[in-house]
Design a protein around this motif. Sequence first.
Motif, PDB file in Angstrom:
ATOM      1  N   UNK A  31      29.479 -44.698  71.977  1.00 31.75           N
ATOM      2  CA  UNK A  31      29.976 -43.932  73.085  1.00 31.75           C
ATOM      3  C   UNK A  31      30.820 -42.839  72.473  1.00 31.75           C
ATOM      4  N   UNK A  32      31.592 -43.212  71.244  1.00 29.00           N
ATOM      5  CA  UNK A  32      32.481 -42.086  70.767  1.00 29.00           C
ATOM      6  C   UNK A  32      31.623 -40.835  70.450  1.00 29.00           C
ATOM      7  N   UNK A  33      30.137 -40.840  69.668  1.00 31.63           N
ATOM      8  CA  UNK A  33      29.649 -39.750  69.356  1.00 31.63           C
ATOM      9  C   UNK A  33      28.799 -39.249  70.529  1.00 31.63           C
ATOM     10  N   UNK A  34      28.625 -40.077  71.581  1.00 31.33           N
ATOM     11  CA  UNK A  34      27.903 -39.321  72.964  1.00 31.33           C
ATOM     12  C   UNK A  34      29.092 -38.762  73.493  1.00 31.33           C
ATOM     13  N   UNK A  35      30.372 -38.991  73.650  1.00 37.34           N
ATOM     14  CA  UNK A  35      31.357 -38.224  74.307  1.00 37.34           C
ATOM     15  C   UNK A  35      31.649 -36.935  73.481  1.00 37.34           C
ATOM     16  N   UNK A  36      31.644 -37.026  72.220  1.00 37.30           N
ATOM     17  CA  UNK A  36      31.894 -35.734  71.409  1.00 37.30           C
ATOM     18  C   UNK A  36      30.732 -34.684  71.548  1.00 37.30           C
ATOM     19  N   UNK A  37      29.237 -35.311  71.503  1.00 38.62           N
ATOM     20  CA  UNK A  37      28.361 -34.366  71.711  1.00 38.62           C
ATOM     21  C   UNK A  37      28.356 -33.899  73.002  1.00 38.62           C
ATOM     22  N   UNK A  38      28.774 -34.585  74.084  1.00 36.82           N
ATOM     23  CA  UNK A  38      28.529 -33.807  75.279  1.00 36.82           C
ATOM     24  C   UNK A  38      29.627 -32.683  75.385  1.00 36.82           C
ATOM     25  N   UNK A  39      30.910 -33.047  74.872  1.00 38.76           N
ATOM     26  CA  UNK A  39      31.917 -31.886  75.101  1.00 38.76           C
ATOM     27  C   UNK A  39      31.451 -30.803  73.989  1.00 38.76           C
ATOM     28  N   UNK A  40      30.756 -30.889  72.790  1.00 38.55           N
ATOM     29  CA  UNK A  40      30.270 -30.142  72.121  1.00 38.55           C
ATOM     30  C   UNK A  40      29.350 -29.232  72.839  1.00 38.55           C
ATOM     31  N   UNK A  41      28.450 -29.791  73.493  1.00 41.79           N
ATOM     32  CA  UNK A  41      27.502 -28.764  74.437  1.00 41.79           C
ATOM     33  C   UNK A  41      28.396 -28.106  75.349  1.00 41.79           C
ATOM     34  N   UNK A  42      28.910 -28.703  75.792  1.00 46.14           N
ATOM     35  CA  UNK A  42      29.970 -27.880  77.052  1.00 46.14           C
ATOM     36  C   UNK A  42      30.461 -26.821  76.521  1.00 46.14           C
ATOM     37  N   UNK A  43      31.207 -27.023  75.161  1.00 45.35           N
ATOM     38  CA  UNK A  43      31.765 -25.681  74.717  1.00 45.35           C
ATOM     39  C   UNK A  43      30.786 -24.667  74.101  1.00 45.35           C
ATOM     40  N   UNK A  44      29.786 -25.242  73.303  1.00 43.39           N
ATOM     41  CA  UNK A  44      28.841 -24.307  73.018  1.00 43.39           C
ATOM     42  C   UNK A  44      28.037 -23.560  74.212  1.00 43.39           C
ATOM     43  N   UNK A  45      27.699 -24.195  75.210  1.00 47.96           N
ATOM     44  CA  UNK A  45      27.119 -23.639  76.375  1.00 47.96           C
ATOM     45  C   UNK A  45      28.090 -22.522  76.959  1.00 47.96           C
ATOM     46  N   UNK A  46      29.231 -22.789  77.139  1.00 48.69           N
ATOM     47  CA  UNK A  46      30.315 -21.758  77.596  1.00 48.69           C
ATOM     48  C   UNK A  46      30.452 -20.625  76.865  1.00 48.69           C
ATOM     49  N   UNK A  47      30.343 -20.698  75.477  1.00 45.49           N
ATOM     50  CA  UNK A  47      30.094 -19.455  74.531  1.00 45.49           C
ATOM     51  C   UNK A  47      28.845 -18.754  74.835  1.00 45.49           C
ATOM     52  N   UNK A  48      27.861 -19.516  75.367  1.00 49.75           N
ATOM     53  CA  UNK A  48      26.358 -18.345  75.277  1.00 49.75           C
ATOM     54  C   UNK A  48      26.300 -17.346  75.954  1.00 49.75           C
ATOM     55  N   UNK A  49      27.108 -17.394  77.293  1.00 51.28           N
ATOM     56  CA  UNK A  49      26.959 -16.210  77.928  1.00 51.28           C
ATOM     57  C   UNK A  49      27.472 -14.867  77.374  1.00 51.28           C
ATOM     58  N   UNK A  50      28.574 -15.315  76.269  1.00 51.66           N
ATOM     59  CA  UNK A  50      29.075 -13.996  75.584  1.00 51.66           C
ATOM     60  C   UNK A  50      28.841 -13.911  74.283  1.00 51.66           C
ATOM     61  N   UNK A  51      27.339 -14.678  73.934  1.00 56.62           N
ATOM     62  CA  UNK A  51      26.986 -14.497  72.661  1.00 56.62           C
ATOM     63  C   UNK A  51      26.766 -13.025  72.041  1.00 56.62           C
ATOM     64  N   UNK A  52      26.076 -12.363  73.202  1.00 55.59           N
ATOM     65  CA  UNK A  52      25.718 -10.878  72.599  1.00 55.59           C
ATOM     66  C   UNK A  52      27.164  -9.983  72.481  1.00 55.59           C
TER      67      UNK A  52
END
Length: 522
Positions: free
Chosen positions: A294-315
């Motif tokens: 459960x701890x790893x699952x929460x961490x990976x979900x939050x990491x996906x949210x953060x990295x997903x939020x950065x994708x729009x400004x990657x360029x």
Amino acid sequence: MSTLAGTGTLLRFALRRDRVTTPVWLAVNALMVLSMPSTLRSLYGTDTERTDLVHQLQTNASYRALIGPLHDTSLGGLTAWRVGVYAGLLAAVTGLLVVVRHTRDEEESGRAELLASGAVGRRASLTAALLAAAVANAVLTLLVTAGLAAEGTAGALALGLGLGATGMVFATTAAIVAQFTESARLARGLTSAVLGAAFVLRAAGDSASDDGSSPWTWLSPLGWLENLRPFAAERWWVLLLFAAAMLLQAAAAYALAGRRDLGMSFFPTRPGPAAGRLGSAAALAWRLQRGGVLGWSLGFFLAGVVYGGLTEGAAGLVGDNDSARKIFERMGGQSGLTNAFLASMVGMLGLVAALYVVASVLRLSGEETSGRAEPLLAAPVGRLRWAAGHLTVAFAGAALIMLLAAAGFAVGYGRQVGPILGACLVQLPAVWVVGGVAVLLYGIAPRLAPAAWGVAAATLLIGWVGPALNAPRLVLDLSPFGHLPKLPGGGMEWGPVLALTGLAAVLAGAGLVGLRRRDLTG
């Protein structure tokens, strides 16, 4: 008898036991730091590129939250900015693992009680654990200082001391947590949660301020590390914060250790009756490992949210920097910068998932050496059925956390949900190969099982540092992740995926055969 009697002997024993795992963690951390100057020289070699980077950091709060503020544009300052926070995280993980292993792990397995029957003082075990962590962090400090001295002696020393001090702060945190729980796994989990909270506080502060001055940043030891400002008019007085935290936490740990019985804790495990059904070995394995999953699952979900939020400004983050663009493309394929960024971020999560699967597989070793497996296997439960329960949690759990990472990307980015899901799932064969190596080592040579951490760390190092150093293909292919198709954007290649899946099955099967034929070591 002195409460510290036998400390020297226990320290030598601890260093001997850690002669493989700790050097691997230190090597990964040091190489990550020391490889940065040459990489950053090619990325930001001109004043224009460095000015653009400063502007991007001032206007992009998400990027500051991920990496931190930039205090100086010299090569040393860029190195401290780019890897400082993550090197601090690795140092903290190393420190907490060492301390928990030589305190709560020893008590949980019963070895501490055996040692305590000899001429060993009450606080010798805790002292030896903290000294082992201090040795590890001292070595890291020396490696970083010597390796970066060419960029500025004062800055190199400041960064080295900051990393070592960060490791010791969380080592003493682990020493306190170990007094409150009877489970080494829970002690590692709780200390990791404290480390995660420190990262979140620093990220929140850095997103609000571009110079590290936010009060939230100052509440985190990781924030102290960046405010030490290596290579940027060093603030040596910040080291006093580290020293105060270490001394206060160590004093608290010593006080608590003197007030409890050996093997017990201030919050002991509540005796039964157990809630729920435990009618099978698989159900017991899930009960034992569900907190970690459960701890790893929460961490990976939050990491996906953060990295997903950065994708729009990657360029925008890369801008016109061809060198940075090429690194992303080497990590994520040649299919456009946005897809390459997504592929590289998903690949990084896959590398981290390899750490999860190793930790979960090695729970078998912990159950065996602690003596809990033997009475279970004395009942009508076969070894393979017992092991299969834990391996199901390990391998299926890896699939679960990667699925949740994809869900996080869907929340943070909101586009290409199907391709990103495929990209996350295609990491699993490589993750399972690393898990298969762990099963093989545990099954045929249980004393070498901790070497699986070295395998996971090596894949992590190759995946993170190899593309930045433009490592030859032969080196990148040493990692199973180097053979995966680069999704999203690239073409799906079933051959390597099926080959890696088959290899993982063969490794795990060979490990189970070895487990069935050998004696238990508990």
